[in-house]
Design an enzyme around this catalytic site. Structure first.
Site, PDB file in Angstrom:
ATOM      1  N   ASP A 136       0.801  -1.223   0.000  1.00  0.00           N
ATOM      2  CA  ASP A 136       0.000   0.000   0.000  1.00  0.00           C
ATOM      3  C   ASP A 136       0.834   1.274   0.000  1.00  0.00           C
ATOM      4  OD1 ASP A 136      -2.467  -1.213  -0.059  1.00  0.00           O
ATOM      5  OD2 ASP A 136      -2.683  -1.276   2.110  1.00  0.00           O
ATOM      6  N   GLY A 283     -17.268  -3.004  12.969  1.00  0.00           N
ATOM      7  CA  GLY A 283     -18.600  -2.786  12.415  1.00  0.00           C
ATOM      8  C   GLY A 283     -18.736  -3.345  11.011  1.00  0.00           C
ATOM      9  N   TYR A 387     -12.666  -1.546  -3.922  1.00  0.00           N
ATOM     10  CA  TYR A 387     -13.155  -0.312  -3.316  1.00  0.00           C
ATOM     11  C   TYR A 387     -14.267   0.293  -4.173  1.00  0.00           C
ATOM     12  CZ  TYR A 387      -9.325   0.201   0.112  1.00  0.00           C
ATOM     13  OH  TYR A 387      -8.469   0.047   1.169  1.00  0.00           O
TER      14      TYR A 387
END
Length: 454
Positions: A136, A283, A387
């Protein structure tokens, strides 16, 4: 006598030719390209001067495009579905052509054009420097941009910033770019306005300062963004910024215990900003933050039982706080709020980055059930996705009286899921319309491995 007369006539002819040639060359300019465009900036007004060389005569034409302020005061356009807007086919083209190894592409529009921004790896597809580009953060990564729908190559791309995390947006006058680079324990965000460095933001927690990987949002000449600093698997620090002409004029740290915000997808709506983000901590539904131009904010989670993250559990009963089942890790994504309803974009798979769909839940922003009324296929579950994020088209671009919602989807190819030495992606995008649309699959479509991988 005849010989003398003949000699004098020849000398006179030579002199005549020489004088004639001198007159012609004296009236000509040096060689110029047939068409030469020069763009100057005068009091925030673009003056595009085009010189057209026809039969050695120059004509000067001027097309003046005045800057505007992208107000952002309109509401989102009412929509019934999503129309395909662009597809760059970068990986397919890159098997033979010079195409950048990229990830984290996103789209942003000015009042004149839409551009694809992307983070390069300082390498081309099917070349030795593409090896190891699954990483990354490296000093070779840069933010660049090209016209939307075009494969990103050295021949059509514009350098924007040195960055392994980035955002960009246009306020109606100039492009703002935000590029983060540097070591994990002390990265710095460099802000540029019209290509000139105007401000910097230092990592305040010394733990991988990072930003949206999609467009910032501009309202009335101010642009807004969200940054994160701190753990990717625990409580971190989150700030919202107001930026004017490339300078930070205000920032606020969110008071958000038990929340986790990363890679926010932000858009303007009726003069305020809404951001839908990634919870990489705990989450499987998406957290949101909305704020006005003074950075007075509200926070929450999308309540719907149609969960938007990946990985995630099967749809069921939602929560207006983090849904902890399969909540660790995550993926950048987006949603659009319409009153109590919400358009949710998500992978089709619950545990891998494959497939993509758009779902309309008419009460999903506040309600916890898993009922929906519209589902539109974008990418089949058998094809890779990645993404996704939001971008908008302002009325100043479209001529509409509302802000058009749009989204892009990254189509990741290569490592870690495929047998290549590289990781890269292409992209597709869609815009909301209130007319006929169709569901289908628009996959990347490249045949792997490439020659470099064998």
């Amino acid at each position: 006598v005849i010989g003398i007369v003949s000699l004098m006539l020849q000398i006179g002819n030579i002199i005549s030719i020489w004088v004639s040639h001198s007159i012609q060359t004296g009236n000509q300019h040096q060689a110029e390209p047939c068409i030469q465009s020069i763009i100057t900036y005068e009091n925030n007004t673009w003056v595009n001067q085009t010189y057209v060389n026809i039969s050695n005569t120059n004509f000067l034409t001027e097309k003046t495009v005045a800057s505007v302020t992208l107000a952002g005061n309109s509401s989102l356009c009412p929509i019934s579905g999503w129309a395909v807007y662009s597809k760059d086919n970068g990986i397919r083209i890159g098997s033979k052509g010079d195409v950048f190894v990229i990830r984290e592409p996103f789209i942003s529009c000015s009042h004149l054009e839409c551009r694809t921004f992307f983070l390069t790896q300082g390498a081309l597809l099917n070349d030795k420097h593409s090896n190891g580009t699954v990483k990354d953060r490296s000093p070779h990564r840069t933010l660049m941009s090209c016209p939307v729908g075009e494969a990103p190559s050295p021949y059509n791309s514009r350098f924007e910033s040195v960055a392994w995390s980035a955002s960009a947006c246009h306020d109606g006058t100039n492009w703002l770019t935000i590029g983060i680079s540097g070591p994990d324990n002390g990265a710095v965000a460099v802000l540029k306005y019209n290509g000139i460095i105007t401000d910097t933001i230092k990592s305040w927690r010394n733990n991988i300062l990072r930003t949206q990987e999609s467009e910032c949002a501009c309202v009335n000449g101010s642009c807004f963004t969200v940054m994160t600093d701190g753990p990717s698997n625990g409580q971190a620090s989150y700030k919202i910024f107001r930026i004017e002409k490339g300078k930070v004029v205000k920032s606020v740290e969110l008071n958000a215990p038990n929340y986790h915000y990363e890679e926010c997808s932000c858009y303007p709506d009726a003069g305020e900003i809404t951001c839908v983000c990634r919870d990489n901590w705990h989450g499987s539904n998406r957290p949101w933050v909305s704020f006005n131009q003074n950075l007075e904010y509200q926070i929450g989670y999308i309540c719907s039982g149609i969960f938007g993250d990946n990985p995630r559990p099967n749809d069921g009963t939602g929560s207006c706080g983090p849904v902890s089942s399969n909540g660790a890790y995550g993926i950048k994504g987006f949603s659009y709020k319409y009153g109590n309803g919400v358009w949710i974009g998500r992978t089709k798979s619950t545990n891998s980055r494959s497939g993509f769909e758009m779902i309309w839940d008419p009460n999903g922003w506040t309600g916890t059930d898993s009922n929906f009324s519209v589902k539109q296929d974008i990418v089949a579950i058998t094809d890779w996705s990645g993404y996704s994020g939001s971008f908008v088209q302002h009325p100043e671009l479209t001529g509409l009286d509302c802000i058009r919602p749009c989204f892009w989807v990254e189509l990741i190819r290569g490592r870690p899921k495929e047998s290549t030495i590289w990781t890269s992606g292409s992209s597709i995008s869609f815009c909301g319309v209130n007319s006929d649309t169709v569901g289908w699959s628009w996959p990347d479509g490249a045949e792997l491995p490439f020659t470099i991988d064998k």
